[in-house]
Each structure stands twice: as C-alpha cells, then as structure tokens.
Design an enzyme around this catalytic site. Structure first.
Site, PDB file in Angstrom:
ATOM      1  N   LYS A 101      65.350  67.433  16.378  1.00  0.00           N
ATOM      2  CA  LYS A 101      66.386  66.091  16.398  1.00  0.00           C
ATOM      3  C   LYS A 101      66.241  65.454  17.589  1.00  0.00           C
ATOM      4  O   LYS A 101      66.386  64.269  17.679  1.00  0.00           O
ATOM      5  CB  LYS A 101      67.493  66.310  15.603  1.00  0.00           C
ATOM      6  CG  LYS A 101      68.358  67.443  16.335  1.00  0.00           C
ATOM      7  CD  LYS A 101      69.710  67.381  15.386  1.00  0.00           C
ATOM      8  CE  LYS A 101      70.297  68.728  15.123  1.00  0.00           C
ATOM      9  NZ  LYS A 101      70.539  69.462  16.275  1.00  0.00           N
ATOM     10  N   LYS A 111      66.351  74.436  30.206  1.00  0.00           N
ATOM     11  CA  LYS A 111      66.856  72.993  30.020  1.00  0.00           C
ATOM     12  C   LYS A 111      66.960  72.176  31.283  1.00  0.00           C
ATOM     13  O   LYS A 111      66.856  71.048  31.235  1.00  0.00           O
ATOM     14  CB  LYS A 111      68.458  73.235  29.324  1.00  0.00           C
ATOM     15  CG  LYS A 111      68.012  73.411  27.977  1.00  0.00           C
ATOM     16  CD  LYS A 111      69.559  73.197  27.117  1.00  0.00           C
ATOM     17  CE  LYS A 111      69.266  73.253  25.559  1.00  0.00           C
ATOM     18  NZ  LYS A 111      70.599  73.220  24.861  1.00  0.00           N
ATOM     19  N   LYS A 148      57.784  72.268  18.598  1.00  0.00           N
ATOM     20  CA  LYS A 148      58.608  72.463  17.478  1.00  0.00           C
ATOM     21  C   LYS A 148      59.407  70.976  17.084  1.00  0.00           C
ATOM     22  O   LYS A 148      59.643  70.312  17.609  1.00  0.00           O
ATOM     23  CB  LYS A 148      59.796  73.507  17.678  1.00  0.00           C
ATOM     24  CG  LYS A 148      61.066  73.335  17.885  1.00  0.00           C
ATOM     25  CD  LYS A 148      61.914  74.343  18.431  1.00  0.00           C
ATOM     26  CE  LYS A 148      63.204  73.851  18.879  1.00  0.00           C
ATOM     27  NZ  LYS A 148      64.443  73.802  17.890  1.00  0.00           N
TER      28      LYS A 148
END
Ligand code: ADP
Ligand code: NA
Length: 329
Positions: A197, A111, A194
């Site tokens: 959202k 991240k 993948k």
C-alpha cells in the site's frame, strides 16, 4: 483456547497482498482461537503522518477487516493508542531491551538505509513496543510472515530477560503462526517487487475498496509477457509477472498453481486475465462494497472500536499492572 495477537498498521487502504497474506488468515483463525486484532496507530506514528489521514486510515482499516469477516463481537478489534497498557509496557521493555539487540534488527536497517540519524527513535525501538503489544495480552500465538520472524525472536528475548531480571516466570513464550499457504503477492507493474500500500503507483495494487470496474481494469493492464501460459508451475520460474497472476488466481480459489495451469496452460493472457478479473470481482467486490458501506457511518465504526478498546483494556490492564508491580513501581 490459545490467544492470538495480530497487529496491522493503519497506513492506507489494505491491498490484495494484505488480504491474501494476512487478513484472510486472521478470519480463519477466529474459529479456534481467542483473537486480539489491533490497529497499531502508535507504530504508524514512527513515520510522520498527517493527523487527519491517520484517523481516516484507522477507520478504513477497521472497515476492511470487518467487511472481510473479522467479528468484532466475538473477538477484540481496537486502536492501540486507546489502551494505555501498550505504552506502559512498551516503556518497561525499552528498559529491558539492549541497544545491541535493536542494532541487529534487519528491518530497521532496511527502512532507515544510509540516513539513519534522520529517523525517529520510535522507529528504532519499534520492536520493544511490538513485544509489549503481544505480551500485554499474554498472547502465545502471533501470525507473521517470514519477514517478521526476527521481531518475534526479539519479543521472546525481551520476555526472557524480564523474567530473568525480576526472578519471575511471568511472560510466556510466543510462537509464530506461519499460515500454511501464505501467498506472496507481487506488484501488478513489477513482478519482482511486493505489492504494497506504500507503493506510489495505485495501478500496482488492488485495494480492498476498489470497485468491480477498477479491479477489472487493473488486471487487464497488469504487466504480463507474450508467451502462452505453461502447463506446470515449474515453467513460471523465470516469468515473475506471469507467476504472480497465477499465484493470485490460485490463492483466491484455494487451488495450487499447478491446478490453475492445468486449466489455463497453453492459453494466452487474454482469457486468463478475464477469468482472473471475474474471480477477483466475485470475491472482492462484496468486501469492497461492504467496506464502503461501513465507512459511510464513521460514528458506528468509532463505537465498535471504543467497545473493542474497553474489552482489550479488561484483558491487558491486570497483566500490565502486575508487570509494573514486579518492576517496583
Ligand atoms: P504494506 O506493505 O501493504 O504496507 P504491511 O507491511 O502493513 O503491508 O503488512 C501487513 C500484513 O500484510 C503483514 O502480515 C504482511 O506480511 C502482509 N502483506 C503485506 N504485503 C503483502 C504481500 N504483497 N503479499 C503477502 N502478504 C503481504
Ligand atoms: Na509497509
């Protein structure tokens, strides 16, 4: 009954991957477990969110879960920030976890990427708060995907160090509950990514609030290829988009990919996509319309979450108060 703790970040409307990879499994766990479902808004804060958006996403998440079959009367559904036990035990665990352990967490590395210095300290210590989320309830089972296994290992390491440092046997070992058939759903625009959202393209995912027309259109436009479908799953190895659509069909109907291909093998994508759209509309459109109905009455949803927080607090408060006593507060 074993206590299960599940956390979901209220960031955006849940998508089909969340439903097939997590939510549907949680619904099934309710039959034979004592479940705590937590909307982890404190974790969501590790990356800046507009305050109004965070509140709205929490309600949308709660509505989707209830519409999908989570029972907030029999189990516990609430916002993390409404129960102070999370923050209090999270701090104690920040003081137990070692920097070396956190430095080894692959998710933070992924991240944060190269500009690590620009990220919040909260994002870095996220695993300690996640450990506190679970241990505040003495939960012993946590449904996780492969990508979360490292977080459970560190949660167990933190608990073991706490028990060792304070000479107690207070926090139990947590075991991952890996769902038997957790489908991994990929983006409708790129079969190698993948479904998420947080993907900037809304066309890449089916959201749990999409109308029947939106669902059908997204499937019709989903990336595929020009070959007919093979008759066995092995034939999908080098066809990620085709494999994804077959996997979605299989997961939605509780069949294997081979079962689906026994029916559609040899055909082109036209009839297959029509059948897939029909299946998704049949199964998801009722969830979506119930979600929209629940969202029209936010006062009622807030009331459900308040009651959930009171029940969560009744479980976690004595556990965390005892942990505080053990450390010498
Ligand atoms: P998102 O990427 O949509 O933000 P999260 O990271 O919040 O999803 O994950 C919430 C839960 O949904 C996790 O249990 C995760 O394993 C599951 N999940 C998310 N995306 C998918 C996917 N594409 N396929 C299967 N499971 C998924
Ligand atoms: Na995410």
């Amino acid at each position: 009954m074993q206590r299960v703790f599940s956390g979901i970040q209220p960031t955006g409307v849940p998508q089909l991957g969340n439903y097939l990879g997590a939510i549907r499994n949680w619904v099934r766990l309710q039959d034979d477990h004592d479940c705590v479902f937590c909307l982890v808004d404190m974790h969501a804060l590790t990356v800046f969110r507009e305050p109004a958006q965070l509140r709205q996403d929490s309600l949308a998440q709660a509505a989707c879960l209830i519409a999908s079959g989570i029972d907030p009367q029999k189990h516990v559904l609430y916002n993390q920030s409404a129960v102070s036990a999370h923050a209090r035990l999270g701090w104690i665990f920040n003081c137990v976890v070692r920097l070396g352990w956190l430095n080894r967490m692959t998710q933070f590395k992924e991240k944060a990427g190269k500009d690590r210095e620009q990220h919040s300290a909260g994002l870095f210590v996220y695993p300690a708060l996640m450990a506190a989320d679970i241990h505040a309830f003495h939960a012993t089972r946590v449904p996780v995907g492969e990508d979360q296994k490292q977080h459970l290992e560190i949660a167990n390491d933190i608990a073991a160090k706490f028990n060792h440092d304070y000479g107690v046997d207070f926090f139990p070992t947590i075991e991952p509950l890996i769902p038997p058939s957790a489908a991994r759903v990929m983006s409708l625009r790129d079969g190698t990514k993948k479904m998420s959202k947080s993907d900037p393209s809304a066309q890449s995912r089916i959201e749990l609030t999409d109308t029947a027309d939106e669902i059908a259109l997204k499937i019709r436009k989903a990336k595929s290829d020009t070959e007919p479908l093979p008759s066995e799953n092995a034939g999908l190895a080098a066809r990620p988009e085709a494999r994804n659509l077959v996997t979605i069909f299989a997961a939605m109907s509780d069949l294997s990919n081979d079962d689906v291909l026994a029916r559609f093998g040899g055909q082109g994508f036209g009839p297959f996509k029509s059948a897939l759209a029909e299946l998704l509309v049949e199964k998801l459109a009722p969830v979506a319309s119930e979600t929209r109905r629940l969202l029209e009455d936010s006062a009622h949803l807030e009331q459900i979450l308040r009651e959930g927080a009171a029940r969560a607090n009744a479980i976690a408060e004595p556990i965390v108060t005892e942990a505080e006593r053990l450390v010498g507060y």
